[in-house]
Design a protein around this motif. Structure first.
Motif, PDB file in Angstrom:
ATOM      1  N   GLY A  25      -8.465  17.001   7.390  1.00  0.00           N
ATOM      2  CA  GLY A  25      -7.488  17.327   6.355  1.00  0.00           C
ATOM      3  C   GLY A  25      -6.666  16.113   5.965  1.00  0.00           C
ATOM      4  O   GLY A  25      -7.149  14.988   5.956  1.00  0.00           O
ATOM      5  N   THR A  26      -5.405  16.368   5.663  1.00  0.00           N
ATOM      6  CA  THR A  26      -4.514  15.308   5.211  1.00  0.00           C
ATOM      7  C   THR A  26      -3.777  14.691   6.389  1.00  0.00           C
ATOM      8  O   THR A  26      -3.192  15.400   7.213  1.00  0.00           O
ATOM      9  N   ALA A  27      -3.797  13.374   6.464  1.00  0.00           N
ATOM     10  CA  ALA A  27      -3.088  12.687   7.534  1.00  0.00           C
ATOM     11  C   ALA A  27      -1.604  12.600   7.194  1.00  0.00           C
ATOM     12  O   ALA A  27      -1.172  12.924   6.083  1.00  0.00           O
ATOM     13  N   THR A  28      -0.802  12.168   8.130  1.00  0.00           N
ATOM     14  CA  THR A  28       0.630  11.922   7.916  1.00  0.00           C
ATOM     15  C   THR A  28       0.964  10.535   8.438  1.00  0.00           C
ATOM     16  O   THR A  28       0.138   9.889   9.102  1.00  0.00           O
ATOM     17  N   TYR A  29       2.178  10.112   8.152  1.00  0.00           N
ATOM     18  CA  TYR A  29       2.593   8.783   8.618  1.00  0.00           C
ATOM     19  C   TYR A  29       2.570   8.682  10.140  1.00  0.00           C
ATOM     20  O   TYR A  29       2.461   7.591  10.701  1.00  0.00           O
ATOM     21  N   ALA A  30       2.691   9.838  10.815  1.00  0.00           N
ATOM     22  CA  ALA A  30       2.649   9.836  12.282  1.00  0.00           C
ATOM     23  C   ALA A  30       1.277   9.427  12.806  1.00  0.00           C
ATOM     24  O   ALA A  30       1.146   9.002  13.962  1.00  0.00           O
ATOM     25  N   ILE A  55      10.013  -8.647  10.052  1.00  0.00           N
ATOM     26  CA  ILE A  55      11.024  -7.858  10.768  1.00  0.00           C
ATOM     27  C   ILE A  55      10.372  -6.800  11.650  1.00  0.00           C
ATOM     28  O   ILE A  55      11.024  -6.208  12.501  1.00  0.00           O
ATOM     29  N   ALA A  56       9.062  -6.584  11.485  1.00  0.00           N
ATOM     30  CA  ALA A  56       8.331  -5.551  12.233  1.00  0.00           C
ATOM     31  C   ALA A  56       8.919  -4.172  11.916  1.00  0.00           C
ATOM     32  O   ALA A  56       9.375  -3.434  12.807  1.00  0.00           O
ATOM     33  N   CYS A  57       8.930  -3.833  10.619  1.00  0.00           N
ATOM     34  CA  CYS A  57       9.492  -2.566  10.172  1.00  0.00           C
ATOM     35  C   CYS A  57       8.546  -1.942   9.158  1.00  0.00           C
ATOM     36  O   CYS A  57       7.554  -2.546   8.755  1.00  0.00           O
ATOM     37  N   CYS A  58       8.873  -0.710   8.727  1.00  0.00           N
ATOM     38  CA  CYS A  58       8.022  -0.022   7.755  1.00  0.00           C
ATOM     39  C   CYS A  58       8.879   0.869   6.878  1.00  0.00           C
ATOM     40  O   CYS A  58       9.627   1.720   7.384  1.00  0.00           O
ATOM     41  N   GLY A  59       8.787   0.662   5.558  1.00  0.00           N
ATOM     42  CA  GLY A  59       9.623   1.421   4.643  1.00  0.00           C
ATOM     43  C   GLY A  59      11.068   0.972   4.731  1.00  0.00           C
ATOM     44  O   GLY A  59      11.406   0.026   5.436  1.00  0.00           O
ATOM     45  N   TRP A  60      11.946   1.647   3.998  1.00  0.00           N
ATOM     46  CA  TRP A  60      13.359   1.290   4.038  1.00  0.00           C
ATOM     47  C   TRP A  60      14.072   2.005   5.175  1.00  0.00           C
ATOM     48  O   TRP A  60      14.751   1.383   5.992  1.00  0.00           O
ATOM     49  N   THR A  61      13.874   3.326   5.268  1.00  0.00           N
ATOM     50  CA  THR A  61      14.452   4.067   6.395  1.00  0.00           C
ATOM     51  C   THR A  61      13.383   4.474   7.401  1.00  0.00           C
ATOM     52  O   THR A  61      13.713   4.918   8.498  1.00  0.00           O
ATOM     53  N   GLY A  62      12.105   4.352   7.015  1.00  0.00           N
ATOM     54  CA  GLY A  62      11.016   4.705   7.920  1.00  0.00           C
ATOM     55  C   GLY A  62       9.689   4.772   7.187  1.00  0.00           C
ATOM     56  O   GLY A  62       9.641   4.730   5.947  1.00  0.00           O
ATOM     57  N   ALA A  63       8.602   4.896   7.934  1.00  0.00           N
ATOM     58  CA  ALA A  63       7.256   4.882   7.348  1.00  0.00           C
ATOM     59  C   ALA A  63       6.994   6.094   6.454  1.00  0.00           C
ATOM     60  O   ALA A  63       6.122   6.045   5.583  1.00  0.00           O
ATOM     61  N   LYS A  64       7.742   7.180   6.640  1.00  0.00           N
ATOM     62  CA  LYS A  64       7.511   8.401   5.864  1.00  0.00           C
ATOM     63  C   LYS A  64       7.611   8.147   4.364  1.00  0.00           C
ATOM     64  O   LYS A  64       6.934   8.820   3.567  1.00  0.00           O
ATOM     65  N   GLU A  93       7.798   1.988  13.841  1.00  0.00           N
ATOM     66  CA  GLU A  93       8.645   3.149  13.582  1.00  0.00           C
ATOM     67  C   GLU A  93       9.965   2.766  12.915  1.00  0.00           C
ATOM     68  O   GLU A  93      10.533   3.548  12.170  1.00  0.00           O
ATOM     69  N   GLN A  94      10.439   1.567  13.185  1.00  0.00           N
ATOM     70  CA  GLN A  94      11.740   1.148  12.643  1.00  0.00           C
ATOM     71  C   GLN A  94      11.687   0.932  11.142  1.00  0.00           C
ATOM     72  O   GLN A  94      10.747   0.334  10.615  1.00  0.00           O
ATOM     73  N   GLY A  95      12.699   1.444  10.430  1.00  0.00           N
ATOM     74  CA  GLY A  95      12.830   1.174   9.001  1.00  0.00           C
ATOM     75  C   GLY A  95      13.415  -0.210   8.779  1.00  0.00           C
ATOM     76  O   GLY A  95      14.138  -0.741   9.639  1.00  0.00           O
ATOM     77  N   CYS A  96      13.129  -0.799   7.632  1.00  0.00           N
ATOM     78  CA  CYS A  96      13.588  -2.158   7.367  1.00  0.00           C
ATOM     79  C   CYS A  96      15.097  -2.237   7.174  1.00  0.00           C
ATOM     80  O   CYS A  96      15.689  -3.300   7.373  1.00  0.00           O
ATOM     81  N   THR A 103      -4.921   8.610   4.244  1.00  0.00           N
ATOM     82  CA  THR A 103      -5.850   7.963   5.187  1.00  0.00           C
ATOM     83  C   THR A 103      -5.748   6.442   5.107  1.00  0.00           C
ATOM     84  O   THR A 103      -6.461   5.739   5.830  1.00  0.00           O
ATOM     85  N   GLU A 104      -4.881   5.947   4.239  1.00  0.00           N
ATOM     86  CA  GLU A 104      -4.592   4.520   4.180  1.00  0.00           C
ATOM     87  C   GLU A 104      -3.105   4.299   4.460  1.00  0.00           C
ATOM     88  O   GLU A 104      -2.288   5.202   4.284  1.00  0.00           O
ATOM     89  N   TYR A 105      -2.783   3.105   4.900  1.00  0.00           N
ATOM     90  CA  TYR A 105      -1.391   2.760   5.200  1.00  0.00           C
ATOM     91  C   TYR A 105      -1.181   1.272   4.876  1.00  0.00           C
ATOM     92  O   TYR A 105      -2.153   0.499   4.800  1.00  0.00           O
ATOM     93  N   PRO A 106       0.047   0.830   4.660  1.00  0.00           N
ATOM     94  CA  PRO A 106       0.291  -0.584   4.328  1.00  0.00           C
ATOM     95  C   PRO A 106      -0.014  -1.499   5.513  1.00  0.00           C
ATOM     96  O   PRO A 106       0.482  -1.279   6.619  1.00  0.00           O
ATOM     97  N   CYS A 107      -0.825  -2.495   5.270  1.00  0.00           N
ATOM     98  CA  CYS A 107      -1.213  -3.425   6.350  1.00  0.00           C
ATOM     99  C   CYS A 107      -0.015  -4.164   6.933  1.00  0.00           C
ATOM    100  O   CYS A 107       0.016  -4.459   8.131  1.00  0.00           O
ATOM    101  N   SER A 108       0.967  -4.470   6.089  1.00  0.00           N
ATOM    102  CA  SER A 108       2.120  -5.238   6.568  1.00  0.00           C
ATOM    103  C   SER A 108       3.010  -4.425   7.504  1.00  0.00           C
ATOM    104  O   SER A 108       3.861  -4.979   8.198  1.00  0.00           O
ATOM    105  N   CYS A 109       2.815  -3.097   7.533  1.00  0.00           N
ATOM    106  CA  CYS A 109       3.561  -2.229   8.453  1.00  0.00           C
ATOM    107  C   CYS A 109       2.892  -2.123   9.819  1.00  0.00           C
ATOM    108  O   CYS A 109       3.494  -1.644  10.776  1.00  0.00           O
TER     109      CYS A 109
END
Length: 253
Positions: free
Chosen positions: A188-193, A137-146, A199-202, A160-166
């Protein structure tokens, strides 16, 4: 007449196969739906039962038509009416309970994201199913990558890691599962941004898919209902013709 009864055999086989597919499929969004709503598995068993019954009714209806057995034609009509009413009832339940189902699914998916662990083999099928959904679906998370920031593994590595499927990068999608590392160092600490993800949630992606395919879904449901109505009309007509047969033309002994 025989073509219509043959259609019921095919229809029954299709419903039966669909129910079996729901139970057997472990690599698509169906697996996630089964996790969030146990009633889906019950529904799959009901589909298998309805499919088998439809195939049996097609056979009995054909047998009743060939041999002009009113009892079988009446049974055929009654079973078709029950199946049609059950389908209408199921559609109404889904329609009026859609918000509750959506809420249950949301809770389960968020929990799945928080507990996502590539090393946990016990939940591998569920992880693969969710990775498949995000990649397709080309999405990330349910409402968003956050929401992935709440994952324990990602949080322990300062995001510093993120889901590959996103990922929106093709080289990450080759693996399509687990976590990928940020290529550029982050102070420091990264964010989902900072993640190269969609960007689209699933939730929005699934709703859009349903809207895009609503015409096909309604068309199939309408076609099935029309075939069932034709079968009911045909069985009643045959029953009437058998009942009103003119026996005065039979030679007297």
């Amino acid at each position: 007449v025989y073509i219509l009864f043959l259609l019921f055999q095919i229809l029954g086989a299709a419903i039966l196969g669909f129910g079996i597919w729901i139970l057997a499929d472990k690599t698509s969004f169906i697996a996630v739906l089964q996790m969030s709503s146990p009633s889906l598995k019950t529904g799959a068993y009901i589909l298998i039962g309805v499919g088998a019954l439809t195939m049996l009714m097609g056979f009995l209806g054909c047998l009743g038509a060939v041999n002009e057995i009113r009892c079988l034609l009446g049974l055929y009509f009654s079973c078709l009416m029950i199946i049609l009413l059950a389908q209408i009832a199921a559609a109404l339940v889904i329609y009026f309970q859609k918000e509750n189902l959506k809420g249950e699914l949301s809770k389960e998916v968020i929990k799945l994201i928080e507990d996502y662990d590539p090393a946990d083999e016990d939940r591998r099928n569920l992880r693969d199913a969710w990775d498949y959904v995000q990649a397709q679906i080309a999405c990330c998370g349910w409402t968003g990558a956050k929401e992935w920031e709440n994952n324990e593994i990602i949080r322990n590595k300062n995001n510093t890691e993120y889901p590959c499927s996103c990922s929106n990068r093709s080289k990450d999608l080759v693996e399509g599962r687990g976590f990928c590392n940020l290529e550029e160092p982050v102070n420091g600490t990264a964010t989902y941004a900072d993640w190269p993800v969609h960007e689209q949630g699933c939730m929005d992606g699934v709703e859009q898919w349903l809207k895009d395919n609503l015409g096909i879904i309604l068309g199939v449901c309408t076609g099935v209902a029309v075939i069932e109505l034709l079968g009911m009309i045909l069985s009643i007509s045959l029953c009437k013709n058998i009942h009103s047969e003119d026996y005065t033309k039979v030679p007297k002994s």
